[in-house]
Motif scaffolding. Structure first.
Motif, PDB file in Angstrom:
ATOM      1  N   HIS A  57     -48.760   3.650  -1.132  1.00 31.12           N
ATOM      2  CA  HIS A  57     -48.610   2.292  -0.597  1.00 31.12           C
ATOM      3  C   HIS A  57     -48.192   2.292   0.858  1.00 31.12           C
ATOM      4  CE1 HIS A  57     -49.427  -0.424  -3.902  1.00 31.12           C
ATOM      5  NE2 HIS A  57     -48.828   0.410  -4.717  1.00 31.12           N
ATOM      6  N   ASP A  61     -54.002   1.714   1.389  1.00 30.35           N
ATOM      7  CA  ASP A  61     -53.955   0.404   0.751  1.00 30.35           C
ATOM      8  C   ASP A  61     -54.802   0.460  -0.502  1.00 30.35           C
ATOM      9  OD1 ASP A  61     -53.788  -1.093   3.858  1.00 30.35           O
ATOM     10  OD2 ASP A  61     -52.448  -1.624   2.200  1.00 30.35           O
ATOM     11  N   ARG A  65     -53.307  -5.133  -5.482  1.00 25.30           N
ATOM     12  CA  ARG A  65     -51.994  -4.639  -5.855  1.00 25.30           C
ATOM     13  C   ARG A  65     -51.253  -5.688  -6.681  1.00 25.30           C
ATOM     14  NH1 ARG A  65     -48.836  -4.688   0.007  1.00 25.30           N
ATOM     15  NH2 ARG A  65     -48.289  -6.916  -0.018  1.00 25.30           N
ATOM     16  N   GLU A  73     -52.886  -9.209  -6.398  1.00 25.96           N
ATOM     17  CA  GLU A  73     -53.052  -9.678  -5.029  1.00 25.96           C
ATOM     18  C   GLU A  73     -54.185  -8.896  -4.387  1.00 25.96           C
ATOM     19  OE1 GLU A  73     -49.650  -8.979  -2.572  1.00 25.96           O
ATOM     20  OE2 GLU A  73     -50.801  -9.356  -0.730  1.00 25.96           O
ATOM     21  N   ARG A  75     -56.218  -6.883  -1.792  1.00 29.48           N
ATOM     22  CA  ARG A  75     -55.875  -6.147  -0.586  1.00 29.48           C
ATOM     23  C   ARG A  75     -57.163  -5.750   0.098  1.00 29.48           C
ATOM     24  NH1 ARG A  75     -51.555  -7.196   1.624  1.00 29.48           N
ATOM     25  NH2 ARG A  75     -51.312  -5.151   2.547  1.00 29.48           N
ATOM     26  N   THR A 156     -55.681  -0.990  -9.056  1.00 31.73           N
ATOM     27  CA  THR A 156     -54.443  -0.825  -8.296  1.00 31.73           C
ATOM     28  C   THR A 156     -54.174   0.628  -7.973  1.00 31.73           C
ATOM     29  OG1 THR A 156     -53.034  -0.592 -10.227  1.00 31.73           O
ATOM     30  CG2 THR A 156     -53.381  -2.829  -9.403  1.00 31.73           C
ATOM     31  N   ASP A 218     -53.866  -5.698   8.305  1.00 29.71           N
ATOM     32  CA  ASP A 218     -53.184  -6.868   7.766  1.00 29.71           C
ATOM     33  C   ASP A 218     -52.275  -7.480   8.825  1.00 29.71           C
ATOM     34  OD1 ASP A 218     -51.171  -7.460   4.743  1.00 29.71           O
ATOM     35  OD2 ASP A 218     -51.999  -8.804   6.285  1.00 29.71           O
ATOM     36  N   SER A 221     -49.235  -9.602   7.738  1.00 30.32           N
ATOM     37  CA  SER A 221     -48.059  -8.998   7.106  1.00 30.32           C
ATOM     38  C   SER A 221     -46.822  -9.295   7.951  1.00 30.32           C
ATOM     39  CB  SER A 221     -48.252  -7.490   6.991  1.00 30.32           C
ATOM     40  OG  SER A 221     -47.005  -6.846   6.844  1.00 30.32           O
ATOM     41  N   TYR A 515     -43.334  -2.319  -1.158  1.00 34.00           N
ATOM     42  CA  TYR A 515     -44.407  -2.516  -0.182  1.00 34.00           C
ATOM     43  C   TYR A 515     -43.785  -2.530   1.209  1.00 34.00           C
ATOM     44  CZ  TYR A 515     -46.987  -3.923  -4.362  1.00 34.00           C
ATOM     45  OH  TYR A 515     -47.561  -3.955  -5.604  1.00 34.00           O
ATOM     46  N   ASP A 518     -44.610  -4.516   4.438  1.00 34.05           N
ATOM     47  CA  ASP A 518     -44.243  -5.903   4.643  1.00 34.05           C
ATOM     48  C   ASP A 518     -42.754  -6.081   4.849  1.00 34.05           C
ATOM     49  OD1 ASP A 518     -46.622  -6.936   2.085  1.00 34.05           O
ATOM     50  OD2 ASP A 518     -46.882  -6.524   4.228  1.00 34.05           O
TER      51      ASP A 518
END
Lengths: 524, 348, 339
Positions: A57, A61, A65, A73, A75, A156, A218, A221, A515, A518
Motif C-alpha cells: 500500500h 496501488d 481497496r 474504493e 483506486r 484488493t 492521486d 489525496s 493507507y 493519505d
C-alpha cells in the motif's frame, strides 16, 4: 514543501549500503514510524503476509481497496462490470505513472496477475482466475473458471507492477521477474510501482526510507507526508518507549500491557479497532471419542466464558465471539452470541454420561497471539469446573506449528485471518472435511466433517448474487454454532498509537493496512 | 610463540567442529523454517516443494556433510531471512556489537579501577560502603530491567512530585528529581562510515549519544563484579610483605597503591575479567533486544524466532571461535604482564 | 646522647574485645655503629618492637605510649609524611623472606631506583649507577644484568643480598634486620650474616638484629636484649649474657641449645609455652614455667605471682626477676646504672 528527487533514488543497489541521503531542510514533513518487524523483501509477491501487504500500500496501488466499512474504493480501477457469470470487465485510470517513469496500462495488470498466479504464496487464492486480457490500454477483462463472487476481494490484492521495469534479465543473468523465496532476486531489492512512496534506502532489519513520489497520480489525496523512515523495533517495551520519548511518531502494534500508559500520555494518541482475526480452539474428534457427541461439545461451549476472558484477561482488548465471521463479513450472524451457562454445561455432561468428566490434552502457542498461553490456562480452568482435567502444554510458535500439523493434542489453539476478507475462507481452511489431495481443511485440527456444509460453502462460492450468498454463509455459521464443533473465543483487537499531531485514525482500518499515502500531519 | 598460536588455532577448529555438530543435531527442535517463510494459506504441496528445494528432507548425515563440505570452503550457507550468505550477515552485524562491547568495556575499566582501588584503600569510608551496597544491587538487577529503567529515566523522562508542589522549595526539589528524557530510546542512529566498511558510533557526538544508554546497561552486568574483584584483590595485596617493605623504604603511598599494588591486583582481574568481557560479545542479546541495537545478539534472537537454521549454526560457531580468541588474547596479555609466567617457552 | 633512644614503649592492639598490650615498657638504646640483638620466642614482641620504630605496625596495632628518640627527633610525634623521610633513608629495614619482600612484577632495578628517587632528586641514570655500586658491594655476581631481572630469576641468597643492597642505598644510620636469614638455606645463612656484619662494620652502620638464633646473636651483636611476653626481661652486653645468663628464662634458652645437650640425651626444653598476650599470668609473666618460684628452702616467693618485677642491675646487665633481685639484695652489691 516538495523537493524534486531524481529517479535514480528509486533504484536500490544490491549491496545494502549505509549511505544516508543528506537530510533535507526541515520544511519537509517527515514521519518516523516503527512496526514490530520490517518487510522481509521488497518483492510484494514473495510472501503473503500483513507486512508485505502494508508495504504494497505504500509503494504500489491496488485496483480497488477496502474502505473502513469493508466496502470497495476504486483506486487504479475506476469501474467494474460483471459481463457474465464468469467474466468481469474493469476500467482503469489513464493518468498514472510508475516510479520509473513508465506509464501504467492494462498490460501491467495482465502481467501482474499472471505473476501472482506463479507466486507460491498467492497462487492458491488466485486459482479461481482463469485468464486476464487487456482489451485496450484502459480496459481489462478477467475470466474465472467458475462463477466467482469474490473477484473484487481478490482485486484488493492486485497491486499492478511496472512490467517493463521488471522485464529482461538482471546483472547476474537471471530474469528480473523471478520470484525467489530463499535467495536474492531483482524484485526483492528493486521496486517500481504507482504508489505514493518511493523506496530510497533499505537496510534489512534496520531501516527503510521512503520519499514521496512527486508524480503520484492521486492528487486528491490529503496526505502531506514527504518522507517516511520506518524502523523495526521488535521489543514491545522499546517500541512504546520510542513513541513516548518522541523518537518515533507512529507505532504499531501497541501491546495490550501498554495501552493505559499510551492513553494517559498527553502528547500521544491511541486508536483501537475490533480486528478480524478469530482465536479459537479445535476439539479433535478423532482423538477423543467424547468429542464426537454433540452434547459434550455443547457442554464445552456453555462452560467457556468468552466474555469473561475478553473482559478480564484481555482487559477489554478483544471482541468475544461465538462464530468465525466478524462483523462486516458476509457470513456474520448478529444473533449468535457467546453462551456461557455453567449449570447447563454440567447438565449436558451428565446427559452425555460424562458426569465424572474425563482427561484431555491441550496445546497452545505462547508467543504468537496476544495472551495466548494465558487464554489456554483460563480455558483449562473453566473446563475443570465440568470435571474435565486438562493437561496443558504451551510452545513457542516456531515449534508449535509442527505439532499442530501432526494434530498432537486433543484441543489445539489457532488464530485465523481470512486473506480474502470473506467468511468462506474460514470454512475452507478450518472446518471443511480434511482432504490431503485437494488441500481442503488444511488446518481443521478437529477433524470435523460435515459434507452438507462443505457443499453449501461450495455453492456459496459460485453464487454471484451477493445477498443470496450472504444468506448461505450465515446458514453455515448457524450450523456450526448448533453443532458446537469448535470453540471460538474472540477476535483480537488492533491498536495503533501516534503523536497527537499525526492523524492516523482516518487512514486505519480493521485489516491493519494503514493507507499512509493519505496520512496528514498537522503542525504542532 | 608460533607453536602456542598454532595449538590455539587447533583448539578453535575443534570447538567450532563440535558446536556445528551439536547445532546441526538440534535443528529439528529449532522449528520449521518453511512455516516462517510462507503465508498461512499456502497449501502443503507448495511447502513440500520448498522443503525439497532447500534440501531439508535429506538425512542428517547428508545434510551435515554437505554443510561441512561447504564450510571448509568458507561457505556457511544462506540465511533464510536475509537471503545472503550467513557470513556476510554476521559480519555486517558484528561492528555494532563490537562497538557496544568496546564502549562497555571502557566504562567498566574506567569506573571499576578507581572505585575498587578506593574501596580497598578506605574500606570503612561511607563512600566505599555505598559502592559495595550499590554493587550488590547491581548484581541482582537483571540487565533487562536496568535497560528499561534507563530508557524511562533518560529517554522518556520521569516527573516525580514527592514534595509539596505548591511551596517554592518543594517545587524546586520536584524539578530537580524529575528528568526530561531526551536521550535516544533505541537504535544506533546514523553511524558514520569510516574506513570504507565500518560504521562507527564513535565517529560523531551524535553517534555517541546513541551508544551511552546501551553501553551503560551492558556495563552494569559486569561492573559490580569487577569492583568487588579489584577491591578484594587489592585488599589482599595491601597486606603483602612487599607492600610493607615498600613502606619501609619510604615510598610514597601513591606509588605504593598504583605501581606496587595495582599491577599485582590486576593480574587475577585480567584472567577472570578478560574472559568475562569475552562472554559479553555473546551476551549482548538482552541489551540489544531492548535497545533494538542492530548487532549480532539481536540478529541471533530474530534468527531463532524465524528458525533461520543456517544463520543460527553459523552464529554459534562464530561465537565459539570468539571465545577461543578471547581466551587466547587473555593468556597472551597475562603472559606479557606477569613476568613470572613462562607462556611461550622463552627463558624467563 | 645515644643515636636511638627508646623509652617505655607501649604498643597495643585495638581488638573488638578490648585493647591487648603487645609491648610493655620497652627500653633500649643504640649508639652509632653499635649492633644490638633482640631475642625471644615467636610472639614475644620482637618484630613488633622493630616495626614500631618506624611506625609500620599493621592496624589495629598502635603506639600507645613511650618515646622513640632518634638523632634529636621524636619519632612518635611525627606525621606519616615526616616518617617517610626516615624510612629507607636514615633507618632501613630488612625482612625475613626475600621472595615475599620483593615485588614479583617489578624488576630489581625498578625497586632500587624508586627507593633512591623517593628520597633524593636524581635522574634514573644516576640512580641506576648508585644501585649498581651497591649491588657490587653486596658481592652479587653480574650486577648489571640483575638490574633488569625479576626477583623470581634470582636465587634466595641473591635476593637477600639485593635487599641488603636496598637497605644500604641511602647510607642509613641504622639497619633493622628482622630474622634476615631464617628463610635461607643453612649454607647461605652464614654468608649473608657475614656480609651484613662486614658492611655494618665498614660503613659504621648501626644494626638492630631481631632473631631467635642465639648463635647468630653471639657472633654478630655487641649487646642484646631478651624479650618475653611483650617485655624486656634481660639486657646487656651479649658476651656476658651468653656466658652468664641471669634470668631463668634466658638460662633456659641457653640450655636448650643443641650444643648444650649431652649427645644421645634429650634436649633441655623449657616446660610449658609462652602465654598469649591477652591472657597473661599475674605478676611475672614467666612464673608458671619458672623453676625458681619456690625457694631452695621450700617456701614460695609470692612476689613472682603478685608483682611484675622491676629491673635490677647485675654487673653490666639489667634483669627483671624477683629471684635475682633477692639475691642481689643479700649480696648488697651496689647497683650501677650501666646500660
Amino acid at each position: 514543501m516538495t523537493l524534486k528527487k531524481t529517479l535514480l533514488a528509486s533504484v536500490i543497489g544490491a549491496a545494502m549500503t549505509t549511505a544516508v541521503l543528506p537530510s533535507v531542510a526541515s520544511a519537509e514533513t517527515s514521519l518516523r514510524m516503527a512496526y514490530d518487524a520490517d518487510p522481509v523483501s521488497l518483492d510484494i509477491h514473495e510472501q503473503l503476509s500483513g507486512g508485505i501487504i502494508q508495504l504494497s500500500h505504500m509503494t504500489f496501488d491496488p485496483l480497488v481497496r477496502w474502505n473502513k466499512d469493508l466496502s470497495f474504493e476504486p483506486r487504479l480501477a475506476t469501474g467494474w462490470e460483471q459481463v457474465d457469470d464468469t467474466t468481469m470487465r474493469m476500467t482503469l485510470r489513464d493518468d498514472v505513472e510508475f516510479h520509473s517513469g513508465n506509464t501504467f496500462s492494462a498490460e501491467d495488470v495482465v502481467w501482474t496477475i499472471e505473476r501472482l498466479k506463479r507466486s507460491p504464496d498467492f497462487k492458491a487464492i488466485f486459482e479461481p482466475i482463469e485468464s486476464v486480457t487487456a482489451i485496450d490500454d484502459t480496459t481489462v477483462e478477467i475470466t474465472t473458471t467458475k462463477p466467482y463472487p469474490l473477484l473484487l476481494n481478490l482485486a484488493t490484492y492486485v497491486f499492478p507492477m511496472d512490467s517493463a521495469f521488471y522485464s529482461g534479465t538482471d546483472a547476474d543473468g537471471d530474469p528480473k521477474d523471478e520470484i525467489v523465496k530463499n535467495g536474492n532476486s531483482f524484485a526483492s531489492t528493486h521496486v517500481s510501482g504507482t504508489g505514493p512512496y518511493v523506496v530510497t534506502e533499505r537496510q534489512q532489519g534496520v531501516r527503510i526510507t521512503f520519499d514521496r513520489f512527486d508524480d503520484y497520480w492521486d492528487e486528491e489525496s490529503p496526505g502531506n507526508v514527504d518522507e517516511i523512515v520506518m524502523t523495526p523495533i521488535s521489543e514491545n517495551a522499546t517500541r512504546v518507549a520510542a513513541l513516548l520519548s518522541g523518537d518515533v511518531d507512529f507505532i504499531a502494534p501497541v501491546p495490550p500491557n501498554d495501552l493505559d500508559r499510551v492513553r494517559e500520555d498527553e502528547d500521544v494518541q491511541l486508536v483501537t479497532m475490533s480486528g478480524t482475526r478469530i482465536i479459537l480452539f479445535h476439539m479433535n474428534q478423532e482423538r477423543v471419542e467424547a468429542f464426537q457427541d454433540p452434547k459434550v461439545r455443547q457442554a464445552f461451549a456453555y462452560a467457556i466464558n468468552q466474555e469473561g476472558i475478553a473482559d478480564r484477561l484481555m482487559k477489554g482488548f478483544a471482541t468475544p465471539a461465538a462464530q468465525f465471521s466478524p462483523e462486516g463479513y458476509a457470513g456474520h450472524v448478529e444473533s449468535l452470541e457467546p453462551r456461557y451457562d455453567l449449570e447447563k454445561a454440567k447438565q449436558l455432561m451428565v446427559d452425555a454420561g460424562y458426569e465424572d468428566g474425563f482427561e484431555i490434552t491441550m496445546m497452545a502457542p505462547n508467543n504468537r497471539y496476544v495472551n495466548d498461553a494465558k487464554i489456554a490456562q483460563a480455558v483449562a480452568a473453566m473446563l475443570a469446573r465440568i470435571n474435565v482435567t486438562v493437561d496443558l502444554k504451551t510452545l513457542p510458535k516456531a515449534q508449535y506449528w509442527g505439532e499442530f500439523d501432526e494434530r498432537v493434542a486433543d484441543m489445539m489453539m489457532i488464530g485465523w485471518h481470512a486473506d480474502t476478507e470473506d467468511s468462506a475462507n474460514f470454512h475452507e481452511y478450518l472446518t471443511a472435511c480434511p482432504d490431503a489431495d485437494t488441500g481442503a481443511g488444511q488446518y481443521n485440527a478437529s477433524n470435523y466433517c460435515n459434507p452438507e456444509l462443505d457443499k453449501l460453502v461450495a455453492e456459496a462460492n459460485l453464487e454471484i448474487d451477493l445477498e443470496k450468498r450472504a444468506e448461505m454463509l450465515q446458514q453455515v455459521e448457524q450450523t456450526l454454532y448448533d453443532d458446537a464443533a469448535f470453540v471460538p473465543l474472540h477476535w483480537q483487537d488492533l491498536a495503533w498509537a501516534s503523536a497527537s499531531n499525526v492523524n492516523i485514525e482516518p487512514v486505519l482500518n480493521v485489516m491493519n493496512f494503514p493507507y499512509l499515502g493519505d496520512l496528514v500531519i498537522t503542525d504542532e | 610463540m608460533i607453536a602456542f598460536l598454532i595449538k590455539r588455532l587447533y583448539h578453535a577448529l575443534l570447538v567450532m567442529f563440535v558446536i556445528s555438530i551439536i547445532a546441526f543435531a538440534i535443528q529439528d527442535n529449532l522449528g520449521d523454517p518453511i512455516q516462517q517463510m510462507v503465508g498461512q494459506s499456502v497449501p502443503e504441496s507448495e511447502r513440500e516443494a520448498l522443503r525439497e528445494e532447500l534440501g531439508l528432507n535429506d538425512p542428517f548425515l547428508v545434510q551435515y556433510l554437505r554443510f561441512a563440505g561447504n564450510a571448509v570452503q568458507f561457505d556457511f550457507g544462506y540465511s533464510y531471512t536475509f537471503n545472503q550468505p550467513t557470513t556476510e550477515v554476521i559480519m555486517r552485524h558484528l561492528p555494532a556489537t563490537l562497538e557496544l562491547v568496546a564502549a562497555s568495556t571502557f566504562l567498566i575499566i574506567a569506573l571499576s579501577v578507581p572505585i575498587g582501588v578506593y574501596s580497598a584503600i578506605r574500606p570503612r569510608a561511607w563512600l566505599s560502603r555505598f559502592f559495595m551496597g550499590v554493587s550488590i544491587v547491581g548484581i541482582s538487577i537483571p540487565v533487562f530491567l536496568t535497560a528499561i529503567v534507563l530508557i524511562q529515566i533518560f529517554a522518556i523522562g520521569v516527573s516525580v512530585a514527592p514534595f509539596p508542589a505548591d511551596t517554592g522549595w518543594g517545587a524546586w526539589l520536584n524539578e530537580a528529581l524529575s528528568t526530561d528524557g531526551g536521550m535516544p530510546a533505541y537504535g544506533r542512529g546514523d553511524p558514520v562510515n569510516v574506513f570504507g566498511t565500518w560504521d562507527s558510533n564513535f565517529a560523531s557526538l551524535e553517534g555517541l549519544t546513541y551508544l551511552v544508554l546501551p553501553a551503560v546497561s551492558l556495563a552494569s552486568i559486569m561492573l559490580p563484579l569487577f569492583i568487588r574483584l579489584i577491591r578484594a584483590e587489592m585488599l589482599e595485596v595491601l597486606q603483602s610483605e612487599y607492600v610493607k617493605f615498600a613502606r619501609a623504604k619510604g615510598i610514597s603511598l601513591r606509588r605504593i597503591y598504583f605501581i606496587h599494588a595495582l599491577k599485582n591486583t590486576m593480574l587475577p582481574v585480567i584472567t577472570v575479567g578478560g574472559v568475562q568481557i569475552g562472554t559479553l560479545v555473546a551476551y549482548t542479546i538482552l541489551t540489544e533486544t531492548v535497545f533494538q541495537w542492530p548487532g549480532m545478539g539481536l540478529m541471533f534472537l530474530n534468527a531463532i524466532q524465524r528458525s533461520d537454521v543456517p544463520l543460527i549454526v553459523t552464529y554459534l560457531m562464530i561465537v565459539g571461535l570468539i571465545f577461543v580468541i578471547t581466551n587466547t588474547l587473555v593468556d597472551l596479555i597475562y603472559g606479557l604482564v606477569n613476568p613470572t609466567v613462562k607462556l611461550t617457552g622463552k627463558p624467563a | 646522647m645515644a643515636l636511638l633512644d627508646v623509652t617505655n614503649l607501649d604498643v597495643r592492639f585495638a581488638l573488638r574485645r578490648g585493647d591487648v598490650q603487645a609491648l610493655r615498657d620497652v627500653c633500649f638504646s643504640l649508639e652509632r655503629g653499635e649492633r644490638l640483638g633482640i631475642v625471644g620466642e615467636s610472639g614475644a614482641g620482637k618484630s613488633v618492637a622493630a616495626f614500631s620504630l618506624l611506625n609500620l605496625i599493621a592496624k589495629p596495632g598502635y603506639i600507645a605510649g613511650g618515646s622513640i628518640h632518634f638523632d634529636g627527633q621524636e619519632l612518635t610525634a611525627m606525621s606519616d609524611r615526616g616518617l617517610r623521610h626516615v624510612r629507607g633513608h636514615r633507618m632501613s629495614m630488612i625482612f625475613q623472606d626475600p621472595m615475599m619482600t620483593l615485588n614479583p612484577v617489578l624488576t630489581i632495578g625498578e625497586q632500587m631506583v624508586e627507593c633512591l628517587k623517593a628520597h633524593r632528586r636524581i635522574s634514573t641514570k644516576e640512580a641506576r649507577a648508585i644501585s649498581l655500586r651497591k649491588l657490587e658491594q653486596v658481592q652479587i655476581p653480574s650486577p648489571s644484568a640483575r638490574l633488569d631481572q625479576y626477583p623470581h630469576e634470582l636465587s634466595g641468597g641473591m635476593r637477600q643480598r639485593v635487599i641488603i643492597a636496598i637497605a644500604l642505598l641511602l647510607d642509613p644510620d641504622i639497619i633493622i634486620a628482622d630474622e634476615p636469614t631464617t628463610a635461607l638455606d643453612v649454607t647461605i645463612q652464614a654468608e649473608i650474616m657475614a656480609l651484613l656484619l662486614e658492611l655494618c662494620e665498614k660503613h659504621n652502620v648501626g644494626l638492630i638484629l631481631i632473631t631467635h638464633d642465639l648463635g647468630v646473636v653471639s657472633q654478630v651483636t655487641q649487646r642484646m636484649l631478651v624479650m618475653y611476653a611483650g617485655r624486656v626481661i634481660e639486657q646487656g652486653p651479649t658476651r656476658e649474657i651468653i656466658n652468664d645468663p641471669q634470668h631463668p628464662y634466658t638460662q633456659g634458652l641457653i640450655n636448650a641449645l643443641p650444643q648444650m645437650a649431652t649427645p644421645g640425651a634429650r634436649l633441655n626444653q623449657i616446660p610449658g609455652s609462652m602465654p598469649s598476650l591477652d591472657n597473661l599470668p599475674s605478676g611475672c609473666a614467666f612464673h608458671p614455667r619458672c623453676g625458681f618460684v619456690a625457694r631452695a628452702d621450700g617456701s614460695t616467693r609470692h612476689a613472682c605471682t603478685d608483682e611484675v618485677p622491676d629491673f635490677v642491675t647485675s654487673g653490666n646487665c639489667r634483669v627483671a626477676c624477683h629471684m635475682v633481685a633477692e639475691m642481689l639484695d643479700r649480696e648488697r652489691i651496689p647497683a650501677e646504672e650501666i646500660r
